[in-house]
Design an enzyme around this catalytic site. Structure first.
Site, short mmCIF file in Angstrom:
data_model
loop_
_atom_site.label_atom_id
_atom_site.label_comp_id
_atom_site.label_asym_id
_atom_site.label_seq_id
_atom_site.Cartn_x
_atom_site.Cartn_y
_atom_site.Cartn_z
N TYR A 153 102.15 -96.49 11.16
CA TYR A 153 102.79 -95.31 11.78
C TYR A 153 104.28 -95.50 11.72
O TYR A 153 104.79 -96.57 12.06
CB TYR A 153 102.35 -95.16 13.24
N GLU A 179 107.18 -92.87 12.64
CA GLU A 179 107.94 -91.65 12.95
C GLU A 179 109.42 -91.97 12.93
O GLU A 179 109.85 -93.02 13.42
CB GLU A 179 107.57 -91.14 14.35
N ASP A 193 113.69 -74.06 -5.49
CA ASP A 193 112.35 -74.63 -5.34
C ASP A 193 111.90 -75.10 -6.72
O ASP A 193 111.29 -74.36 -7.48
CB ASP A 193 111.39 -73.59 -4.75
N THR A 246 108.12 -80.95 -5.55
CA THR A 246 106.91 -81.76 -5.35
C THR A 246 107.10 -83.04 -6.16
O THR A 246 107.93 -83.10 -7.07
CB THR A 246 105.64 -81.06 -5.89
N LYS A 276 103.67 -83.02 -9.75
CA LYS A 276 103.44 -82.15 -10.90
C LYS A 276 103.96 -82.87 -12.16
O LYS A 276 103.47 -83.94 -12.47
CB LYS A 276 104.04 -80.77 -10.64
N ARG A 303 100.75 -87.00 -4.61
CA ARG A 303 100.88 -85.67 -4.04
C ARG A 303 101.88 -85.73 -2.89
O ARG A 303 101.72 -86.52 -1.97
CB ARG A 303 99.55 -85.18 -3.48
#
Ligand SMILES: *Cc1c(COP(=O)(O)O)cnc(C)c1O
Length: 413
Positions: free
Chosen positions: A60, A62, A206, A232, A235, A241
């Site tokens: 974890y 954060e 984008d 992303t 791709k 991903r």
């Protein structure tokens, strides 16, 4: 054959959960024995898969390196700093945020950094290749912002630049978005910057699709022009991903706070490590050669499909994307996709500018990663056209696809 290509986990899974292992092997077999022409997909490396299947998945974290809400972040802090430094150097950006869970989350964060609900945003309309996050009523974007769509020229399929300027002058948007899920040509980022400056708007690029070509020097970079670049990593870029954001130092803090804590909680550290691996791979001469081959392959594919009688949008491509209308072969896109799927050729339908029926959208990233080149593109185009026309029976086509992909295993043993 190992189940995941992450050496430390593969055989464990097969032993402990054969039912699931069987499914994973089935998917690996599907990916290896059919032709992957989905424009948004690729084969990431065994090293990327190994990072995804690593113990970092347990952590974890954060917050950001050096400022976490959880203990024990010494190692993952190093991993995230490495990913950020590699992204900055790869794209020549002053700041990078590598935490976004997906491309859509990255767009959400860009809007959160720059906009307030109700603001006006100019973006490519969905019927012309805009993404859901560019104002679809089914998406947060369409509900929370006032999107004004621009389009493409009916004849050429090229973005209607004059319309962009006219709409910007009329609507005075707070932001202009450039980027698409299907536009096969380079985007003129300098032009969009000029229009944004004229009306005092932010420019958001984008670049989810072309960012991998940018990394390999095979497409122009939006980084010098856009206030924020969203992308992303899975791709053409060929990583895990996920999403990322690039911006100048002056927006760094706003972008970081828009990702965490505004739109996300804990960062996925195994994915961030895998992004670092992918950025490292993308900085190599081999990746640049791949990126240029992706474009060369798409150009050959587009030309060969046009020779077969399909109507190729914009008459060709500058990127990995080809969109085409199969109507002259006697079928619409949906029917064509069904026939192709039966033959083991996997691709998408897409909306075509100014056509009622759907067309086909193909991409050359995955097949190029497999090692295919111009010769194979010509073979794919001929086979595709034969199947779509109904001239080649699907069982025979399926055999030919097996024969073709058999020579290019995505994960050689
Ligand atoms: C793929 C894509 C996205 C979304 O990425 P996800 O990871 O699927 O959320 C956003 N914008 C554009 C232009 C895309 O092509």
């Amino acid at each position: 054959m190992s189940v995941t290509h992450a050496p430390q986990t593969a055989d464990v899974l097969a032993r402990q959960d054969p039912e699931l292992a069987e499914i994973l092997l089935g998917e690996l077999d599907r990916q290896s024995s059919t032709l992957q022409l989905v424009a948004a997909e690729n084969f990431c490396s065994p090293a990327v898969l190994a990072a995804l299947g690593s113990a970092l998945a347990n952590k974890y974290a954060e917050g950001y390196p050096g400022a976490r809400h959880h203990g024990g972040c010494e190692m993952v802090d190093v991993a995230e700093r490495l990913a950020v430094e590699r992204a900055k150097s790869l794209f020549g950006a002053e700041h990078a945020n590598v935490q976004s869970h997906s491309g859509s989350s990255a767009v959400l964060a860009a809007y959160a950094a720059l906009l307030r609900p109700g603001d006006t945003v100019l973006a490519l309309g969905l019927p012309y290749g805009g993404h859901l996050t560019h104002g679809s009523p089914a998406n947060f974007s369409g509900r929370w912002f006032d999107f004004v769509p621009y389009g493409v020229d009916a004849e050429t399929g090229i973005i209607d630049h004059e319309q962009v300027r006219t709409l910007a002058r009329t609507h005075r948007p707070k932001a202009i978005v450039c980027g698409s899920i299907a536009y096969p040509r380079h985007i003129d980022y300098a032009y969009f910057r000029e229009v944004a400056d004229e009306v005092g708007a932010y420019l958001i690029a984008d670049a989810a699709h072309p960012i991998g070509l940018v990394a390999g020097g095979a497409a122009p970079s939006p980084v010098p022009y856009a206030d924020v670049v969203c992308a992303t990593t899975h791709k053409v870029l060929r990583g895990p991903r996920g999403g990322m954001l690039l911006c100048g130092s002056e927006l760094a803090e706003r972008v970081d706070r828009a990702v965490f804590p505004f739109t996300q909680g804990g960062a996925q550290m195994h994915t961030i490590a895998a992004k670092a691996v992918a950025f490292g791979e993308a900085a190599t001469p081999a990746f640049s050669a791949y990126a240029h081959q992706v474009v060369a392959n798409a150009r050959v594919l587009a030309a060969a499909l046009a020779d077969e009688g399909l109507v190729v949008t914009t008459g060709g491509t500058d990127t990995h994307l080809v969109t085409a209308d199969p109507a002259p072969l006697g079928v619409d896109g949906r029917t064509a996709r069904g026939r192709l799927a039966a033959a083991g050729m996997v691709l998408d339908c897409c909306v075509l500018p100014h056509a009622d029926l759907r067309g086909l959208r193909l991409g050359t990233a995955a097949v190029t990663t497999q090692g295919m080149a111009e010769k194979e593109m010509a073979r794919i185009a001929a086979l595709l056209a034969g199947v779509v026309r109904g001239g080649v029976e699907s069982a025979r086509a399926r055999e030919e696809v097996r024969d073709l992909v058999g020579g290019f295993p995505p994960y050689p043993a």
